[in-house]
Design an enzyme around this catalytic site. Structure first.
Site, PDB file in Angstrom:
ATOM      1  N   ASP A  89       0.827  -1.208   0.000  1.00 40.92           N
ATOM      2  CA  ASP A  89       0.000   0.000   0.000  1.00 40.92           C
ATOM      3  C   ASP A  89       0.861   1.258   0.000  1.00 40.92           C
ATOM      4  OD1 ASP A  89      -3.079  -1.027   0.960  1.00 40.92           O
ATOM      5  OD2 ASP A  89      -1.398  -2.345   1.400  1.00 40.92           O
ATOM      6  N   ASP A 116      -1.534  -2.692  -4.063  1.00 40.37           N
ATOM      7  CA  ASP A 116      -1.787  -1.252  -3.957  1.00 40.37           C
ATOM      8  C   ASP A 116      -0.503  -0.470  -4.173  1.00 40.37           C
ATOM      9  OD1 ASP A 116      -4.464  -1.651  -3.664  1.00 40.37           O
ATOM     10  OD2 ASP A 116      -4.585  -0.908  -1.610  1.00 40.37           O
ATOM     11  N   TYR A 119      -2.013   4.016  -6.329  1.00 38.11           N
ATOM     12  CA  TYR A 119      -3.256   4.694  -5.934  1.00 38.11           C
ATOM     13  C   TYR A 119      -3.701   5.664  -7.020  1.00 38.11           C
ATOM     14  CZ  TYR A 119      -3.328   2.703  -1.264  1.00 38.11           C
ATOM     15  OH  TYR A 119      -3.409   1.829  -0.202  1.00 38.11           O
ATOM     16  N   ASN A 149      -6.659  -3.801  -4.535  1.00 36.97           N
ATOM     17  CA  ASN A 149      -7.942  -3.276  -5.019  1.00 36.97           C
ATOM     18  C   ASN A 149      -7.789  -1.963  -5.779  1.00 36.97           C
ATOM     19  OD1 ASN A 149      -7.318  -2.515  -2.167  1.00 36.97           O
ATOM     20  ND2 ASN A 149      -9.043  -1.109  -2.451  1.00 36.97           N
ATOM     21  N   HIS A 243     -11.451  -3.175   6.831  1.00 37.21           N
ATOM     22  CA  HIS A 243     -11.504  -4.298   5.887  1.00 37.21           C
ATOM     23  C   HIS A 243     -11.727  -5.636   6.591  1.00 37.21           C
ATOM     24  CE1 HIS A 243     -10.328  -1.482   2.828  1.00 37.21           C
ATOM     25  NE2 HIS A 243      -9.194  -1.208   3.441  1.00 37.21           N
ATOM     26  N   VAL A 271      -4.941  -3.462   4.877  1.00 39.87           N
ATOM     27  CA  VAL A 271      -5.155  -2.768   6.145  1.00 39.87           C
ATOM     28  C   VAL A 271      -3.938  -1.885   6.401  1.00 39.87           C
ATOM     29  CG1 VAL A 271      -5.484  -3.018   8.634  1.00 39.87           C
ATOM     30  CG2 VAL A 271      -6.584  -4.618   7.047  1.00 39.87           C
ATOM     31  N   HIS A 272      -4.164  -0.601   6.608  1.00 44.96           N
ATOM     32  CA  HIS A 272      -3.065   0.360   6.679  1.00 44.96           C
ATOM     33  C   HIS A 272      -2.485   0.426   8.090  1.00 44.96           C
ATOM     34  CE1 HIS A 272      -5.274   2.366   3.103  1.00 44.96           C
ATOM     35  NE2 HIS A 272      -4.625   1.264   2.747  1.00 44.96           N
TER      36      HIS A 272
END
Length: 380
Positions: A89, A116, A119, A149, A243, A271-272
């Site tokens: 991410d 990810d 972005y 996603n 999530h 999950v960040h």
């Protein structure tokens, strides 16, 4: 090794390379360059060239297209030890820059990214700026990624072809591993077999991904590659409210395959935050299950996932909502060290630290435990 780059004009897909700066003793031509349209946006010319064979653990200098700047990269070792950097991410924020700086300052052979990337979310120029942002690192070490996603980029009735930009720009060695999709594949480096799964590709028992994974796991030689690591995007285990449960259906479908193969580690993003679990199988501590690690803390624009559920599950051993990255040092066929480093520490401070023993060393005992009705977790 594949080199990918993008040009404004259509030039020859050529890589010249050698072991000394500016002295190119070898060259390779690649596929005809390609472009793609995304509504009114047209990408630059995307070039892919496979070079080699290359010597292991060696620095090479290269240039793209027959002119331009001199780059250099280092090939991974052919034998253990080997060091992986891991972060998911990423995005394109100041925190992202901090993560990349920390990774750049730490020694590593290969970078792993569990989904990810840019972005971009349909804004195609952000794919271009992401490429420029990561170029200093991605041009010097192998980057192995899987989709998240934010790579889907579909718009109902207008853009129904998913992963168009991701597949065009980030071509992974899926064909080499017998996969039919760029969304899931595997590769081997030194003594490690790495599997990149697609959380957003079909994964049921009748799916191509499931059948491919079953076949890939069945081909692994634990003498040649005593370690098995898996990366995917949506975590199967997660005590954060963000999530929650999104990876559950995939876990139910595929977890038995990983467990039967004695997979050592499973990394996820999405999950960040950072979280490390004990060895787990079917929501129960199990000494023959993988260790699950969520590392979706690379620096994305959506911020941190601050809300962990209380009380903390006994399966979750360490969790923290901070941006950072991980280092996975595989020392030999039996022992690996995992460390996690948060960004807010100016220096490379170790915030979480654990030693792992490969399940390949206890395959027979794990087989017996898998056949028994219950088992308990003791050591990692």
């Amino acid at each position: 090794m594949r080199v990918t780059w993008i040009t404004a004009e259509d030039v020859t897909s050529l890589i010249e390379y050698g072991k000394s700066p500016g002295k190119y003793t070898s060259s390779a031509f690649g596929e005809i360059s390609s472009t793609y349209w995304y509504f009114f946006y047209k990408s630059g010319y995307i070039h892919n060239v496979v070079i080699g064979p290359l010597e292991a653990n060696t620095t090479y200098y290269y240039r793209c297209g027959g002119h331009g700047p001199d780059y250099k990269f280092k090939t991974p070792p052919s034998e253990l030890p080997i060091v992986f950097s891991v972060a998911g991410d990423l995005g394109q924020t100041e925190w992202t820059k901090s993560t990349l700086q920390h990774i750049n300052e730490s020694y590593h052979d290969v970078f792993l990214l569990p989904g990810d990337l840019s972005y971009a979310d349909n804004i195609q120029t952000l794919w271009d700026s992401f490429g420029r942002l990561v170029e200093p690192l991605a041009s010097s070490r192998p980057w192995m990624v899987t989709e998240g996603n934010h790579e889907i980029e579909t718009i109902i009735l207008l853009m129904e072809h998913a992963f168009k930009s991701y597949n065009a720009r980030w071509k992974m060695p899926y064909k080499e591993s017998g996969s039919t999709s760029n969304l899931y594949y595997s590769f081997e480096v030194a003594g490690v077999h790495v599997i990149m799964l697609g959380s957003y590709a079909k994964y049921g028992e009748d799916s191509d991904q499931y059948k491919w994974l079953q076949g890939d796991l069945g081909k692994i030689d634990r003498v040649r590659t005593p370690w098995i690591f898996v990366l995917l995007h949506a975590p199967w285990y997660n005590t954060n409210t963000a999530h929650e449960g999104e990876g559950e259906k995939m876990r139910v479908a595929m977890e038995p395959l990983l467990y039967a193969a004695n997979v050592d580690l499973v990394f996820a993003g999405h999950v960040h935050a950072y979280e490390r679990f004990t060895r787990v199988y079917n929501n129960t501590a199990d000494p023959c299950g993988p260790i699950y690690i969520t590392i979706g803390d690379g620096g994305n624009r959506e911020g941190l996932a601050l809300d962990f559920k209380e009380p903390q599950s006994e399966l979750s051993l360490f969790r923290e909502a901070s941006f950072g990255h991980g280092q996975l040092t595989v020392y030999n066929a039996t022992h690996t060290r995992w460390t996690w480093h948060r960004n807010q520490d100016d220096e490379l401070v170790v915030s979480d630290d654990v030693w792992l023993t490969s399940l390949s060393t206890s395959a027979q005992s794990c087989q017996k435990l898998q056949e028994s009705p219950t088992s308990n977790n003791d050591e990692l």
